[in-house]
Write a protein that holds these residues in place. Structure first.
Motif, PDB file in Angstrom:
ATOM      1  N   LEU A  21      48.006 -31.579 -30.664  1.00  0.00           N
ATOM      2  CA  LEU A  21      47.685 -32.844 -31.262  1.00  0.00           C
ATOM      3  C   LEU A  21      46.534 -32.741 -32.247  1.00  0.00           C
ATOM      4  O   LEU A  21      45.937 -33.530 -32.786  1.00  0.00           O
ATOM      5  N   LEU A  88      54.301 -39.051 -29.890  1.00  0.00           N
ATOM      6  CA  LEU A  88      53.186 -38.119 -30.754  1.00  0.00           C
ATOM      7  C   LEU A  88      53.850 -36.670 -30.911  1.00  0.00           C
ATOM      8  O   LEU A  88      54.845 -36.400 -30.273  1.00  0.00           O
ATOM      9  N   SER A  90      52.805 -32.877 -33.231  1.00  0.00           N
ATOM     10  CA  SER A  90      51.936 -32.199 -33.855  1.00  0.00           C
ATOM     11  C   SER A  90      52.071 -32.241 -35.543  1.00  0.00           C
ATOM     12  O   SER A  90      53.272 -32.523 -35.892  1.00  0.00           O
ATOM     13  N   ILE A 192      49.710 -38.518 -36.276  1.00  0.00           N
ATOM     14  CA  ILE A 192      50.712 -37.862 -35.371  1.00  0.00           C
ATOM     15  C   ILE A 192      51.645 -38.440 -34.837  1.00  0.00           C
ATOM     16  O   ILE A 192      52.425 -38.160 -33.771  1.00  0.00           O
TER      17      ILE A 192
END
Ligand code: MN3
Length: 208
Positions: A21, A88, A90, A192
């Motif tokens: 992240l 969430l 990447s 994200i």
């Protein structure tokens, strides 16, 4: 005892690496957040439930009542973080920059636009006094999306809403990277969000 162990709650696998992240949330924060904070909620939830079952078997009502706040706090912590990790992703793996489909239409219907929704959500979430969570939840009675905040680890379900999207604003979630500037952290997390997962949560909430 065997049954209690088998039915105990487990720390779910994180669906990505600690560094996935970055730069929005640093690997250091992710590692501490997942391996220390979330793990502690799971451990303490299991311990409180074990004590609760023991008290229940002895008809010890005073102990049962006394344990309820630990169950709420740690159970809420486990539920909230289990949702947070899955919504969430990447930035490099993001397939949608913004929500799509019926969920996007409902955001527009209930808030006016995605920008207004973000603005209202961010203001409410940044404004939480002390520790807590900001959420967009689905109200099944009124069939609409709502912005809500929860103190501590109180689960959104206690307000009658199904959690669709949320941000942890406990200091442990951002302080190492954003210091006292919670507003920058909340704003950055929008980069994200895994909209596919969030839309899936929305479909589940609206279809049952
Ligand atoms: Mn947390």
């Amino acid at each position: 005892m065997e049954n209690a162990k088998q039915s105990s709650y487990q720390l779910p696998d994180l669906p990505y690496d600690f560094s996935a992240l970055e730069p929005v949330i640093s690997a250091e924060i992710m590692e501490l957040h997942y391996t220390k904070h979330h793990k502690a909620y799971v451990t303490n939830l299991n311990s409180a439930l074990e004590k609760y079952h023991e008290a229940e078997s002895k008809h010890d009502m005073a102990s049962m009542i006394a344990l309820q706040s630990a169950i709420k706090f740690n159970g809420g912590g486990h539920v909230n973080h289990s949702i947070f990790w899955t919504i969430l992703t990447s930035v490099s793996k993001q397939t949608e920059i913004n929500p799509k489909g019926i969920f996007a239409e409902m955001i527009k219907r209930d808030f006016g636009s995605l920008d207004i929704c973000k603005e209202k959500f961010n203001a409410a979430t940044v404004g939480i006094q002390g520790s807590g969570w900001g959420w967009i939840g689905y109200n099944k009675n009124f069939k609409r999306l709502e912005i809500a905040t929860c103190p501590n680890q109180d689960p959104l379900s206690a307000q009658g809403l199904v959690p669709i999207l949320g941000i942890d604003v406990w200091e442990h979630a951002y302080y190492l990277q954003y210091k006292n500037v919670r507003a920058d952290y909340v704003k950055a997390v929008w980069q994200i969000f895994d909209w596919k997962q969030i839309e899936e949560r929305f479909h589940l909430a609206t279809s049952c």
